[in-house]
Motif scaffolding. Structure first.
Motif, PDB file in Angstrom:
ATOM      1  N   GLY A  24       0.818  -1.210   0.000  1.00  0.00           N
ATOM      2  CA  GLY A  24       0.000   0.000   0.000  1.00  0.00           C
ATOM      3  C   GLY A  24       0.849   1.257   0.000  1.00  0.00           C
ATOM      4  O   GLY A  24       0.504   2.277  -0.583  1.00  0.00           O
ATOM      5  N   LYS A  25       1.983   1.151   0.676  1.00  0.00           N
ATOM      6  CA  LYS A  25       2.884   2.287   0.773  1.00  0.00           C
ATOM      7  C   LYS A  25       3.454   2.649  -0.595  1.00  0.00           C
ATOM      8  O   LYS A  25       3.597   3.821  -0.937  1.00  0.00           O
ATOM      9  CB  LYS A  25       4.015   1.898   1.715  1.00  0.00           C
ATOM     10  CG  LYS A  25       4.532   3.008   2.567  1.00  0.00           C
ATOM     11  CD  LYS A  25       5.481   2.383   3.573  1.00  0.00           C
ATOM     12  CE  LYS A  25       6.178   3.412   4.393  1.00  0.00           C
ATOM     13  NZ  LYS A  25       7.100   2.784   5.333  1.00  0.00           N
ATOM     14  N   GLU A 230      10.840   8.166   2.672  1.00  0.00           N
ATOM     15  CA  GLU A 230      10.170   7.304   3.644  1.00  0.00           C
ATOM     16  C   GLU A 230      10.380   5.829   3.298  1.00  0.00           C
ATOM     17  O   GLU A 230      10.702   5.023   4.150  1.00  0.00           O
ATOM     18  CB  GLU A 230       8.679   7.659   3.654  1.00  0.00           C
ATOM     19  CG  GLU A 230       7.780   6.732   4.436  1.00  0.00           C
ATOM     20  CD  GLU A 230       8.148   6.655   5.905  1.00  0.00           C
ATOM     21  OE1 GLU A 230       8.505   7.696   6.474  1.00  0.00           O
ATOM     22  OE2 GLU A 230       8.082   5.533   6.454  1.00  0.00           O
TER      23      GLU A 230
ATOM     24  N   ILE B  35       4.969   4.832   9.370  1.00  0.00           N
ATOM     25  CA  ILE B  35       4.017   4.458   8.322  1.00  0.00           C
ATOM     26  C   ILE B  35       4.221   2.979   8.037  1.00  0.00           C
ATOM     27  O   ILE B  35       5.338   2.565   7.732  1.00  0.00           O
ATOM     28  CB  ILE B  35       4.270   5.265   7.029  1.00  0.00           C
ATOM     29  CG1 ILE B  35       4.407   6.757   7.335  1.00  0.00           C
ATOM     30  CG2 ILE B  35       3.188   5.008   6.010  1.00  0.00           C
ATOM     31  CD1 ILE B  35       3.133   7.452   7.673  1.00  0.00           C
ATOM     32  N   ASP B  36       3.168   2.174   8.166  1.00  0.00           N
ATOM     33  CA  ASP B  36       3.336   0.739   7.968  1.00  0.00           C
ATOM     34  C   ASP B  36       3.298   0.392   6.475  1.00  0.00           C
ATOM     35  O   ASP B  36       3.195   1.272   5.619  1.00  0.00           O
ATOM     36  CB  ASP B  36       2.299  -0.060   8.767  1.00  0.00           C
ATOM     37  CG  ASP B  36       0.891   0.138   8.230  1.00  0.00           C
ATOM     38  OD1 ASP B  36       0.738   0.787   7.184  1.00  0.00           O
ATOM     39  OD2 ASP B  36      -0.055  -0.342   8.882  1.00  0.00           O
ATOM     40  N   ASP B  37       3.391  -0.913   6.181  1.00  0.00           N
ATOM     41  CA  ASP B  37       3.500  -1.335   4.787  1.00  0.00           C
ATOM     42  C   ASP B  37       2.301  -0.912   3.944  1.00  0.00           C
ATOM     43  O   ASP B  37       2.412  -0.730   2.741  1.00  0.00           O
ATOM     44  CB  ASP B  37       3.643  -2.865   4.706  1.00  0.00           C
ATOM     45  CG  ASP B  37       5.022  -3.296   5.179  1.00  0.00           C
ATOM     46  OD1 ASP B  37       5.953  -2.498   5.031  1.00  0.00           O
ATOM     47  OD2 ASP B  37       5.149  -4.417   5.693  1.00  0.00           O
ATOM     48  N   GLY B  39       0.759   1.860   4.227  1.00  0.00           N
ATOM     49  CA  GLY B  39       0.717   3.309   4.067  1.00  0.00           C
ATOM     50  C   GLY B  39      -0.065   4.024   5.159  1.00  0.00           C
ATOM     51  O   GLY B  39      -0.338   5.210   5.049  1.00  0.00           O
TER      52      GLY B  39
END
Lengths: 294, 236
Positions: A24-25, A230, B35-37, B39
């Motif tokens: 998602g990131k 990030e 911020i985790d994986d 997002g």
């Protein structure tokens, strides 16, 4: 994303990478490219309008208007971008809220400035406190567009001001001899001819604008550089399923490629516009075109 | 026209009822917040904040903001709280208000290359800009090297730009555990008055709500559970 991604620790090589790059990131990173492109697409024309307004005002024969134009160009060009983004945007946001406050809450009896705090009634909040997050993000985005436009508009105003001065005086004089008014000579003779002198300066501004987007995070808008930093930072296994070392080099390398490609495309497009603008002009470039055609 | 008025009245009433509190954080300081994986904001403060909002019966929304502009954006009203591992200090207290602390004064530690002989009061020490650690280094006589993000301070030690980094021990511990090249040096130092939530000075009502919620979590031990779970440091 993929079904085999549920347990990343067992994966390796390309399968690991395919899972890693679809978290998602990472999707947020990909979307932020869109944010940046959209910002540029909206900011550039608005900044040009600001610039045109500033330059015309600075040339005005009405003295206060000319002062206004020159003050805009002088002040904004002199203030560092980061100061603008830290303070001006907050002031702008407060100005909007103050306006709404005076209209919507006329019988509010408390002071608006309480020490360091800026307090307006809940109905005057922009966006409203209970608005969904995307509304806040869109609002921040448009504040950013406005701020970028004001900053780059001042630089563009200076470029256009110079370009207007560069149009040969004989051209305007001839227009006046034909009986055109000042206004007509400006719109029909000067404006069409000034672009060829303005374009090199404007293209510089465009290139600088492309690379100025990291300032967005000061407003809470997450741009590509924020996400690259990030995502590239060291990730310890405790806080992620995909631990890795300091990978910022790879992410910034990818950004480098993006920026180089983008500036290359810009150069090609600007080159074409320049060729069109040069056509029929009394400049060296125009002369060369005429000779080549003959 | 009549319908419009009714609709407007309904909207106004709705706005008065639902209080959404926007929680501002940095999202770059694990285990406090990161911020985790997927997002999303995660970490100790995410779980703590969600629980506090539940107890105070507030709807909360998480936003990330750059550390540099985190206080100006709060006082200007872009979000309502700062919950970003921010230690309670007198300088900050002049500008904003803090709830009671939800962590003990956290020991800060020096992290350096393993085996290096570091002069902690005369060498080059890295710290994040605008943190209590940065002002501590500046007063200690060592040369302060400031960076905008915590990540960069660690990078400066790795590439030899700085002799050591001073940061919250809870932040440094997972890094030291992961990387054999990095090791703690010297004694821990206690700075600040623990971590609290930052609020606007005019927002006394909200501050009381959160104070009560933090107190209730302290009383029933759930706060200690969270502190232990995320290895933040000493419990209450």
């Amino acid at each position: 994303m993929f079904s085999y991604c549920s347990d990343p620790e067992t994966l390796s090589g390309l399968t690991w990478l395919s899972c890693y790059l679809t978290t998602g990131k990472h999707t947020s990173l990909y979307l932020s490219f869109g944010t940046v492109l959209l910002l540029l697409a909206i900011t550039a024309p608005i900044a040009l309008v600001f610039g045109f307004g500033g330059a015309s005002a600075a040339r005005s024969r009405f003295v206060p208007l000319s002062w206004l134009g020159k003050a805009y160009i002088g002040i904004v060009r002199g203030v560092p971008d980061i100061a603008f983004f830290l303070f001006f945007v907050i002031a702008l946001d407060q100005a909007f809220e103050y306006l709404r406050h005076t209209i919507k809450c006329p019988d509010w009896d408390q002071p608006i400035r309480q020490g360091n705090d800026f307090v307006v009634c809940a109905a005057a909040k922009l966006p409203l406190g209970d608005a969904p997050q995307w509304v806040h993000e869109t609002y921040g985005f448009f504040l950013a567009v406005l701020t970028f436009s004001i900053i780059f508009g001042a630089f563009a105003a200076n470029v256009l001001y110079g370009a207007m001065q560069a149009v040969p005086r004989a051209q305007v004089e001839t227009a006046e001899a034909y009986g055109m008014t000042h206004r007509q000579a400006f719109w029909r003779i000067m404006v069409p001819q000034m672009w060829v002198y303005a374009l090199p300066g404007l293209s510089n501004l465009w290139m600088v604008l492309i690379k100025a987007t990291p300032l967005l995070f000061l407003l809470g808008v997450e741009d590509i550089v924020y996400w690259a930093r990030e995502l590239g930072g060291t990730k310890t296994p405790k806080f992620t399923d995909y631990p890795h070392g300091d990978w910022r080099m790879w992410y910034f390398g990818a950004l480098l490629v993006f920026y180089l490609l983008f500036t290359k495309v810009s150069e090609v497009v600007l080159g074409r516009i320049m060729r069109r603008l040069t056509h029929g002009q009394a400049t060296m470039g125009g002369e060369a075109q005429r000779k080549a055609a003959a | 026209m009549k319908y419009l008025l009714i609709a407007a009245a309904a909207l106004a009433a709705g706005a008065a009822q639902a209080q959404t509190v926007r929680m501002g954080t940095e999202g770059a300081y694990p285990p406090y917040n990161y911020i985790d994986d997927s997002g999303q904001v995660a970490g100790f403060e995410r779980e703590l904040g969600d629980e506090l909002c539940k107890r105070a019966e507030l709807t909360c929304e998480w936003v990330t903001n750059d550390w540099d502009s985190i206080i100006p954006n709060l006082v200007s009203g872009n979000y309502d709280t700062i919950i970003a591992g921010m230690s309670i200090t007198d300088e900050r207290d002049e500008v904003i208000d803090f709830t009671q602390n939800y962590t003990q004064p956290d020991p800060s530690a020096f992290l350096a290359k393993a085996g290096a002989d570091v002069d902690l009061t005369g060498g080059v020490i890295a710290a994040q800009t605008g943190t209590i650690q940065a002002s501590y280094v500046a007063q200690s006589g060592a040369t302060l090297l400031e960076f905008a993000t915590p990540e960069e301070t660690i990078g400066a030690v790795r590439n030899g730009e700085a002799d050591a980094v001073l940061a919250d021990r809870a932040y440094l511990e997972p890094i030291a555990a992961e990387d054999a090249d990095l090791d703690f040096v010297g004694d821990d130092v206690l700075i600040g008055g623990g971590v609290g939530m930052g609020l606007r000075e005019s927002d006394t009502e909200l501050k009381e709500k959160f104070n009560a919620a933090i107190q209730s979590m302290k009383d029933d031990g759930t706060l200690n559970e969270l502190i232990t779970k995320w290895e933040i440091g000493a419990t209450f």
